[in-house]
Design an enzyme around this catalytic site. Structure first.
Site, mmCIF file in Angstrom:
data_model
loop_
_atom_site.group_PDB
_atom_site.id
_atom_site.type_symbol
_atom_site.label_atom_id
_atom_site.label_comp_id
_atom_site.label_asym_id
_atom_site.label_seq_id
_atom_site.Cartn_x
_atom_site.Cartn_y
_atom_site.Cartn_z
ATOM 1 N N GLY A 163 0.820 -1.214 0.000
ATOM 2 C CA GLY A 163 0.000 0.000 0.000
ATOM 3 C C GLY A 163 0.848 1.256 0.000
ATOM 4 N N ASP A 202 0.117 -0.172 12.995
ATOM 5 C CA ASP A 202 0.500 -1.470 12.429
ATOM 6 C C ASP A 202 0.727 -2.533 13.501
ATOM 7 O OD1 ASP A 202 0.356 -0.488 9.861
ATOM 8 O OD2 ASP A 202 2.481 0.029 9.771
ATOM 9 N N LYS A 241 -6.544 -2.531 6.149
ATOM 10 C CA LYS A 241 -5.115 -2.832 6.012
ATOM 11 C C LYS A 241 -4.946 -4.037 5.078
ATOM 12 C CE LYS A 241 -3.590 0.495 8.550
ATOM 13 N NZ LYS A 241 -2.848 1.597 7.900
#
Ligand code: S3P
Length: 439
Positions: free
Chosen positions: A100, A321, A348
């Site tokens: 990403g 994260d 995510k």
């Protein structure tokens, strides 16, 4: 067969983590080192580069655009910068795989080039939202085609010029901020981003390091287009996001005593330390120093008892994260841990709220997913099989959970661990995890 389905982790229960280790380089900084080094005038030498699939996807994209890059060789990369206007049209679409960061940052960087380019990704990335970058880029005058769902492939058409904007960001996202600042390099006038909460600031720091004038006032970052980067040397610290699995593992496994070396402790990334400490973790931050504009330290972690907490929402973007690993800590804590304000986890590499809840439940933990977070009651982790859905951080989190499990844990779909943490299995085994990998 999809290669990501073909790797399985098996982890025997128990064990403890000991010794001293350095996890691979920071993924966010590695991506940016290639982008900035490529656009700079002169030669940029990088050490500590992450040789994982995501950062390599960025490296290959710049090679496809005519940049000479030597390495990586043991984390060393030499980038022969081509200057702001030196990129060439690639002959093929740029395939950034699972990454990403590559897709969103490249989208901004490429919006103001004089050539057409297509960005493609794997199945997971092709389902992730891209309007968050294409909408503001279009306000700047960019011409980007996406699918009707606002997803990749992205076809970026050349335009006459980009115009700087002043953009109040609707989501706290370093990728959106970085995308617009990179587009701003090629825009007329000033480009400003204002973030609703602090997000990682590696782009701003590295722009300054390459000699670009970028102003930061609170939540606002501003630059003017038309400047240039001067090459410099970069020493990339170990990734705190990869370190997080060991912070949690050593905390939950009785008798553990582990030193994690040269870890990046940028204040916009240390939510995991703050949250684990609030839960009762014993983490010492030692030898704080500077590595090329980024703070680093050695982290000493020893096992300790954890208690459930309400995770402060201001820590969410600073630990975005690390929640898969933090959820494992919560499963081992006494009492309830409640996470709110983290709806971003649903977009995510997988839907990390649902996938983590499913995995925890499969291992006997009471986990209740909510639209923007999770409620986890600490308990006894049992053995079982968990699907990682090709999400690297889910796979590594459940691997660490085995340290406290009563039976063997099997995790499917683990090939993507290589996107951020090549060598995870051998490093974790060296530290004391009873892990083996089969394909
Ligand atoms: C990243 C920003 C974060 C993070 C990602 C890396 C970056 O994404 O989750 O792993 O390097 O800028 P968002 O900006 O979407 O939160």
């Amino acid at each position: 067969m999809n290669p990501s389905h073909s790797v399985i982790f098996n982890i025997k229960p128990g064990g403890k983590l000991q010794g001293s280790l350095r996890v691979p380089g920071d993924k966010s900084i590695s991506h940016r080192s290639i982008m900035f080094g490529s656009l700079a005038e002169g030669i940029t030498q990088v050490t500590g580069f992450l040789e994982g699939d995501d950062a390599l996807a960025t490296l290959n994209a710049f090679r496809q655009m005519g940049v000479r890059i030597e390495g990586p060789d043991n984390g060393r990369v030499t980038i022969h910068g081509v200057g702001m206007q030196g990129l060439k049209a690639p002959k093929e679409p740029l395939d950034v795989g699972n990454s990403g960061t590559s897709m969103r940052l490249l989208c901004g960087l490429l919006a103001g080039q004089g050539f057409e380019v297509t960005l493609v990704g794997d199945r997971s990335l092709s389902g992730r939202p891209m309007r968050r970058v294409t909408t503001p880029l279009e306000k700047m005058g960019a011409n980007i085609e996406a699918t009707d769902a606002g997803t990749a492939p992205l076809v970026i058409h050349p335009v006459d010029h980009l115009q700087g904007i002043d953009y109040p960001m609707p989501v706290a996202s370093a990728q959106v901020k970085s995308c617009l600042l990179l587009a701003g390099l090629y825009a007329q006038g000033k480009t400003s981003t204002t973030e609703p909460a602090p997000t990682r600031d590696h782009t701003e720091r590295m722009m300054s390091g390459f000699g670009y004038d970028i102003q930061r006032e609170g939540a606002k970052a501003t630059l003017s287009g038309g400047g240039h980067f001067t090459a410099c040397n970069l020493d990339i610290p170990a990734d705190i996001s990869s370190t997080a699995f060991f912070l949690v593992g050593a905390t939950i496994a009785e008798g553990s005593d582990l030193m994690l070396e040269h870890v990046g402790i940028n204040p916009t990334r240390i939510g995991v330390i703050n949250i684990l400490r609030e839960m009762g973790a014993d983490i010492e931050v030692l030898n704080e120093r500077d590595a090329g504009g980024e703070p680093v330290a050695d982290l000493h972690v020893r096992s300790s008892k954890l208690k459930g907490i309400n995770i402060p929402e201001d820590q969410v973007p600073l630990a975005i994260d690390e929640f898969p690993a933090i959820f494992i800590a919560a499963a081992c804590a006494e009492g309830e841990t409640i996470l709110t304000g983290a709806e971003e986890l649903r977009v995510k590499e997988s839907d990390r709220i649902q996938v983590m809840a499913d995995g925890l439940i499969a291992l006997g933990i009471d986990a209740q997913p909510t639209p923007d977070g999770m409620i986890i009651k600490g308990g006894e982790i049992q053995g079982g099989t968990v699907g990682s859905h090709g999400d690297h951080r889910i796979a590594m989190s459940f691997a660490i959970a085995a340290l406290r499990a009563s039976g063997e844990i099997t995790i499917t779909d683990c090939a993507n661990v290589n996107t951020s943490f090549p060598g995870f299995v051998s490093l974790a085994a060296k530290a004391g995890l009873n892990i083996s990998s089969a394909s």
